[in-house]
Design a protein around this motif. Structure first.
Motif, short mmCIF file in Angstrom:
data_model
loop_
_atom_site.label_atom_id
_atom_site.label_comp_id
_atom_site.label_asym_id
_atom_site.label_seq_id
_atom_site.Cartn_x
_atom_site.Cartn_y
_atom_site.Cartn_z
N THR A 1 8.18 -8.55 6.49
CA THR A 1 7.48 -9.51 5.66
C THR A 1 6.31 -8.85 4.95
O THR A 1 5.97 -7.70 5.20
CB THR A 1 6.96 -10.67 6.52
OG1 THR A 1 6.11 -10.14 7.54
CG2 THR A 1 8.11 -11.41 7.17
N ALA A 2 5.66 -9.59 4.05
CA ALA A 2 4.59 -9.04 3.23
C ALA A 2 3.33 -8.80 4.06
O ALA A 2 3.13 -9.39 5.12
CB ALA A 2 4.29 -9.97 2.07
N SER A 3 2.49 -7.94 3.52
CA SER A 3 1.15 -7.69 4.05
C SER A 3 1.15 -7.20 5.49
O SER A 3 0.35 -7.66 6.31
CB SER A 3 0.28 -8.95 3.92
OG SER A 3 0.20 -9.35 2.58
N ALA B 1 2.50 0.24 -0.88
CA ALA B 1 1.23 -0.41 -1.22
C ALA B 1 1.44 -1.41 -2.35
O ALA B 1 0.87 -2.52 -2.34
CB ALA B 1 0.20 0.65 -1.62
N ALA B 2 2.28 -1.04 -3.34
CA ALA B 2 2.55 -1.95 -4.47
C ALA B 2 3.26 -3.20 -4.00
O ALA B 2 3.14 -4.27 -4.64
CB ALA B 2 3.38 -1.22 -5.52
N ALA B 3 4.02 -3.10 -2.90
CA ALA B 3 4.72 -4.26 -2.35
C ALA B 3 3.81 -5.14 -1.51
O ALA B 3 4.25 -6.14 -0.94
CB ALA B 3 5.91 -3.80 -1.51
N GLY B 4 2.52 -4.77 -1.42
CA GLY B 4 1.54 -5.60 -0.74
C GLY B 4 1.23 -5.21 0.69
O GLY B 4 0.56 -5.95 1.41
N HIS B 5 1.70 -4.03 1.10
CA HIS B 5 1.46 -3.60 2.47
C HIS B 5 0.22 -2.70 2.57
O HIS B 5 -0.12 -1.98 1.62
CB HIS B 5 2.68 -2.86 3.02
CG HIS B 5 3.93 -3.67 2.97
ND1 HIS B 5 4.10 -4.82 3.71
CD2 HIS B 5 5.07 -3.53 2.24
CE1 HIS B 5 5.29 -5.34 3.46
NE2 HIS B 5 5.88 -4.59 2.56
N ASP B 6 -0.43 -2.74 3.70
CA ASP B 6 -1.59 -1.90 3.98
C ASP B 6 -1.08 -0.61 4.61
O ASP B 6 -0.62 -0.62 5.75
CB ASP B 6 -2.55 -2.62 4.92
CG ASP B 6 -3.79 -1.80 5.24
OD1 ASP B 6 -4.03 -0.79 4.53
OD2 ASP B 6 -4.49 -2.15 6.21
N VAL B 7 -1.13 0.50 3.88
CA VAL B 7 -0.60 1.77 4.36
C VAL B 7 -1.70 2.54 5.08
O VAL B 7 -2.73 2.88 4.48
CB VAL B 7 -0.01 2.61 3.21
CG1 VAL B 7 0.51 3.95 3.74
CG2 VAL B 7 1.12 1.84 2.53
N VAL B 8 -1.48 2.80 6.36
CA VAL B 8 -2.44 3.55 7.18
C VAL B 8 -1.89 4.96 7.35
O VAL B 8 -0.84 5.16 7.96
CB VAL B 8 -2.62 2.88 8.56
CG1 VAL B 8 -3.64 3.67 9.39
CG2 VAL B 8 -3.04 1.43 8.40
N ASP B 9 -2.57 5.95 6.79
CA ASP B 9 -2.09 7.34 6.84
C ASP B 9 -2.37 7.93 8.21
O ASP B 9 -3.53 8.10 8.61
CB ASP B 9 -2.78 8.17 5.75
CG ASP B 9 -2.20 9.58 5.65
OD1 ASP B 9 -1.19 9.85 6.33
OD2 ASP B 9 -2.76 10.40 4.90
N ARG C 1 14.92 -0.65 1.60
CA ARG C 1 15.51 -0.91 2.93
C ARG C 1 14.42 -1.35 3.92
O ARG C 1 14.64 -2.24 4.74
CB ARG C 1 16.20 0.35 3.46
CG ARG C 1 17.43 0.77 2.69
CD ARG C 1 18.59 -0.21 2.87
NE ARG C 1 19.81 0.30 2.27
CZ ARG C 1 20.72 1.01 2.92
NH1 ARG C 1 20.55 1.28 4.20
NH2 ARG C 1 21.80 1.44 2.30
N ILE C 2 13.27 -0.69 3.83
CA ILE C 2 12.19 -0.98 4.76
C ILE C 2 11.59 -2.36 4.51
O ILE C 2 11.30 -3.11 5.45
CB ILE C 2 11.11 0.12 4.68
CG1 ILE C 2 11.65 1.43 5.28
CG2 ILE C 2 9.83 -0.30 5.41
CD1 ILE C 2 10.77 2.63 5.03
N THR C 3 11.42 -2.73 3.24
CA THR C 3 10.73 -3.98 2.91
C THR C 3 11.66 -5.19 2.87
O THR C 3 11.22 -6.31 3.13
CB THR C 3 10.00 -3.86 1.56
OG1 THR C 3 10.93 -3.45 0.55
CG2 THR C 3 8.88 -2.83 1.65
#
Length: 298
Positions: free
Chosen positions: A2-4, A32-40, A116-118
């Motif tokens: 799901t989003a975010s 990130a463009a799909a609205g997810h918070d990417v933690v490196d 696939r992931i989103t």
């Protein structure tokens, strides 16, 4: 997915002759463009990436783990999430990508991998657990090599030159001149087998080494280990049989035996096993299949 969500991402900058960094960064941008918070969670090496990933999971700082690279990164991801409810996403951008390919995932395509992931589903797969002498769990997803192939890996990794595939080709040539059949004790679900063999592989998935289908019938979700044994043969026969591994035709040779079980113990002298292409540990070693241990975003 799901989003975010908070996506813990680990990128291998050297995978696939450095294409791993580019594809990994593209994937992070798309996530990130799909609205997810990417933690490196990337680090200077695998050990530090494992440390950062485990800390993030323990602190409930991420909702999933996404790895970008080859089978070595899948190996790292499996060691982060196995036995947890944290799902694993794979951005396949390495040289071999055996696990991703066998799981039906896109290879070297950031857009399709992120789709696939989103927007995809999940799949529970088995993972193989080894408990070290220190009591630490180590896992692998694909194939553990513990014979001629592992010795070649060990020899090649001891050389600084040449780079890439040529180093392994030279290691094969060097090893062929001195290799002798290895005395093994193979115990599967309590049944003991003693043999002299050229190659022993413990498989959860069908392939390794960039498309070598060492155990073509192996399944990621059947709750079983497949143990391939190439019994003692002459060097000329080994040279004839080994190339057939790319098509899986080697399993028809009379010197090839495949055994199945849930727990295997391998004993041999002087062998360091490799799993998912990564240095795993010396024999003797015991491994067991843990059904449904990993959730993969598919």
């Amino acid at each position: 997915m799901t989003a975010s969500l908070r996506v813990g991402m680990v990128i291998n900058p050297t995978a696939g002759k450095n294409t791993g960094a580019r594809i990994g960064r593209e994937a992070a941008t798309f996530l990130a463009a799909a609205g997810h918070d990417v933690v490196d969670l990337s680090a200077m090496d695998g050990a530090h990436a494992l440390e950062r990933g485990r800390a993030a999971i323990a602190d409930h700082a991420v909702d999933c783990i996404v790895v970008a690279g080859g089978d070595g990164m899948v190996h790292l991801g499996v060691n982060l999430v196995a036995g947890t409810d944290i799902p694993l996403g794979i951005i396949a951008s390495g040289t071999g990508n055996d696990n991703a390919r066998e799981l039906g995932l896109p290879v070297r395509d950031a857009v399709k991998a992120v789709e696939r992931i989103t927007h995809g589903g999940t799949r529970r797969i088995d993972a193989i657990r080894h408990v070290t002498p220190r009591g630490e769990d180590r896992w692998f997803a694909g194939v553990l090599a513990a014979g001629f192939d592992a010795i070649v890996n060990e020899r090649a990794n001891g050389w600084r030159w040449p780079k890439g595939q040529m180093r392994y080709n030279l290691a094969i040539l060097r090893e062929l001149g001195v290799f002798r059949p290895i005395p093994y004790v193979i115990e599967i679900d309590g049944t003991r087998h003693e043999t002299r063999a050229m190659l022993v592989a413990v498989a959860n998935g069908p392939s390794y080494g960039g498309g070598m289908r060492v155990v073509p019938a192996a399944s990621y979700d059947d709750g079983l280990l497949d143990v391939l044994v190439l019994h003692e043969v002459s060097t000329p026969t080994l040279l004839r049989v080994f190339p057939k591994v790319f098509s899986g035709a080697h399993v028809g040779h009379p010197a090839v035996e495949i055994l199945q079980g849930r727990r295997v113990r391998l004993e041999a002298t002087g062998i360091v096993a490799y799993a998912d292409g990564e240095r795993f540990g010396p024999l003797p070693m015991e491994c067991e299949v843990v059904p449904g241990a990993v959730t993969v975003l598919t």
